[in-house]
Design an enzyme around this catalytic site. Structure first.
Site, PDB file in Angstrom:
ATOM      1  N   LYS A 106      42.025  46.177  48.960  1.00 50.49           N
ATOM      2  CA  LYS A 106      41.227  45.755  47.799  1.00 50.49           C
ATOM      3  C   LYS A 106      41.221  44.240  47.638  1.00 50.49           C
ATOM      4  O   LYS A 106      40.232  43.661  47.160  1.00 50.49           O
ATOM      5  CB  LYS A 106      41.754  46.397  46.518  1.00 50.49           C
ATOM      6  CG  LYS A 106      43.213  46.082  46.207  1.00 50.49           C
ATOM      7  CD  LYS A 106      43.674  46.789  44.960  1.00 50.49           C
ATOM      8  CE  LYS A 106      45.182  46.652  44.798  1.00 50.49           C
ATOM      9  NZ  LYS A 106      45.949  47.380  45.818  1.00 50.49           N
ATOM     10  N   ILE A 137      40.702  59.072  44.695  1.00 54.83           N
ATOM     11  CA  ILE A 137      39.438  59.428  44.043  1.00 54.83           C
ATOM     12  C   ILE A 137      38.269  58.872  44.857  1.00 54.83           C
ATOM     13  O   ILE A 137      38.222  57.676  45.136  1.00 54.83           O
ATOM     14  CB  ILE A 137      39.377  58.845  42.617  1.00 54.83           C
ATOM     15  CG1 ILE A 137      40.641  59.203  41.822  1.00 54.83           C
ATOM     16  CG2 ILE A 137      38.138  59.348  41.890  1.00 54.83           C
ATOM     17  CD1 ILE A 137      40.720  58.533  40.469  1.00 54.83           C
ATOM     18  N   LYS A 206      39.666  45.580  41.711  1.00 52.85           N
ATOM     19  CA  LYS A 206      38.980  46.867  41.855  1.00 52.85           C
ATOM     20  C   LYS A 206      37.662  46.870  41.089  1.00 52.85           C
ATOM     21  O   LYS A 206      36.660  47.418  41.561  1.00 52.85           O
ATOM     22  CB  LYS A 206      39.892  47.996  41.375  1.00 52.85           C
ATOM     23  CG  LYS A 206      41.131  48.182  42.241  1.00 52.85           C
ATOM     24  CD  LYS A 206      42.108  49.172  41.632  1.00 52.85           C
ATOM     25  CE  LYS A 206      43.341  49.331  42.499  1.00 52.85           C
ATOM     26  NZ  LYS A 206      44.356  50.222  41.878  1.00 52.85           N
TER      27      LYS A 206
END
Length: 432
Positions: A106, A137, A206
């Site tokens: 990230k 997810i 994020k």
């Protein structure tokens, strides 16, 4: 057509070893789904002599990145090194060599995502990065494919498992911040240096990735308003509960005609909102689209196997593209120029907790401060708590701009009747 897919795995830490474990234990399932076997051919590590609990042969470990990139039998690079400089260089070199890349990084994608995606386009390679946000997810794939036909206008939710774990322990088990952080560290949810998590930097990275993808633009870290959880004062969690709220460290990205706003901060969430019941290391993200309406994605946001599952999902997608000969066919140029809202264009309700002198006329004076800045109050309560010799006043505004909020805070801090502005929070999930 290829009769197998060979992978070069860069890094063999928590996530890397998890990827190897899944590829080994699910090899028959993956081979059935793809039609060919997938195997790890080389693994980049810092020390080849380190003892490792793995089914991989010791002779595939190497300290030489060139050995992996130059190997013509390796079809796909999986980067799970972590960090920024070394990882970015490895991704760049892999793409320039014509090899597709799967990354969980990230930091790199938030700082250089657009640059790397365009490099992938130039070299007709895939660059997948599902695991960079949300652990297990499937958020990136949902935004790129499942909701590709919709116009996304907002994303909000909990995208950092460490801070959510800490807040859960503080609220439900009455632990101090230090005690909750210590437990998170012992369980592996927090790093030895937790500053990126608790200061909101991890969540901000994020949100940069999600906002850039959802709004087809180029959001940068400097575009994100970031406020860490260390500013949560003693008594705030209990006060929130008394007023029907839960404090969550949340990220939000919103777009309308005026532009884009992206923020990460501790917010008040109504107890009736599903985000209020998301506890421990779990993440939950709401995506709002013009056509689909409101959708929620929930799951583990951290851990070896949840993150490795997302990495493996990207590996499968990259392998399919390779087998079909369509790798590198997706263009990633942003559709819109990034237009960030000013503070006067960002609207929300706010909770203010103020320690004031216990004397006649204080409430009238403070109400005038709000009125002078065009702000109306939904709730005004004098609380029993005493701080610095004064009493606490609780003010919850109707919807105001962030600039109005900042101007009010500035005037309150310079008002003689005010001893201290103890805390303030944006109220999420409600309108006026």
């Amino acid at each position: 057509m290829k009769n197998e897919i060979n992978i070069g795995l860069l890094g063999f830490g928590v996530v890397g070893s998890g990827v190897a474990k899944i590829l080994h234990e699910h090899r028959d399932d993956l081979s059935h789904k793809l039609g060919v076997p997938v195997k790890i051919n080389k693994v980049l590590v810092k020390d080849v002599n380190k003892k490792r609990n793995t089914d991989l042969s010791a002779d595939i470990f190497t300290t030489d990145l060139d050995e992996i990139i130059a190997d013509p039998t390796i079809d796909l690079i999986v980067e799970v090194i972590g960090g920024t400089s070394e990882a970015k260089q490895a991704i760049e070199r892999s793409l320039r060599s014509g090899k597709g890349v799967v990354t969980a990084n990230k930091d790199v994608m938030a700082q250089s995502g657009l640059e790397l995606l365009q490099l992938a386009d130039e070299n007709r390679c895939d660059l997948f990065y599902e695991a960079s946000v949300g652990g297990g997810i499937p958020l990136i794939r949902t935004l790129e494919d499942g909701l590709a036909s919709d116009r996304i206008h907002a994303i909000t939710g909990i995208v950092n498992g460490t801070t959510n774990f800490i807040l859960t322990k503080m609220k439900h088990e009455k632990k101090t911040y230090e005690e909750a952080l210590q437990e998170a560290t012992e369980l592996g949810f927090a790093e030895a240096d937790p500053s990126a998590d608790v200061d909101g930097i991890d969540a901000a990275r994020k949100m940069v990735i999600l906002a850039s993808l959802a709004f087809s633009t180029d959001v940068r870290m400097e575009d994100v308003f970031v406020r860490g959880m260390k500013e949560i004062r003693k008594g705030d969690l209990e006060l929130a509960d008394q007023f029907g709220y839960t404090i969550k460290m949340a990220g939000s990205a919103k777009k309308d005609e005026a532009g884009i706003e992206v923020a990460v901060e501790p917010v008040f969430v109504p107890n009736s909102h599903p985000l209020a019941s998301v506890n421990n290391e779990f993440n939950a993200v709401y995506v709002y689209g013009d056509a689909v309406g409101e959708t929620m994605f929930y799951g583990p946001g951290a851990g070896s196997l949840p993150t490795a599952t997302s990495v493996t999902g990207d590996i499968v997608a990259a392998c399919r593209n390779l087998l079909l000969g369509v790798n590198g066919k997706r263009l990633h140029a942003p559709q819109f120029k990034c237009k960030i809202k000013s503070d006067s264009q960002k609207y929300a309700r706010y909770f203010h907790r103020i320690s004031v002198k216990d004397e006649v006329g204080v409430l009238t004076r403070l109400s005038a401060v709000y009125s002078n800045h065009g702000a109306s109050l939904a709730t005004v309560i004098q609380h029993a708590d005493r701080n610095n010799g004064g009493v606490d006043l609780i003010m919850i505004t109707h919807e105001i701009s962030r600039q109005q909020h900042l101007d009010i805070m500035n005037e309150l801090q310079n008002t003689p009747e005010v001893i201290e502005v103890l805390s303030f929070y944006r109220v999420e999930g409600e309108t006026r």
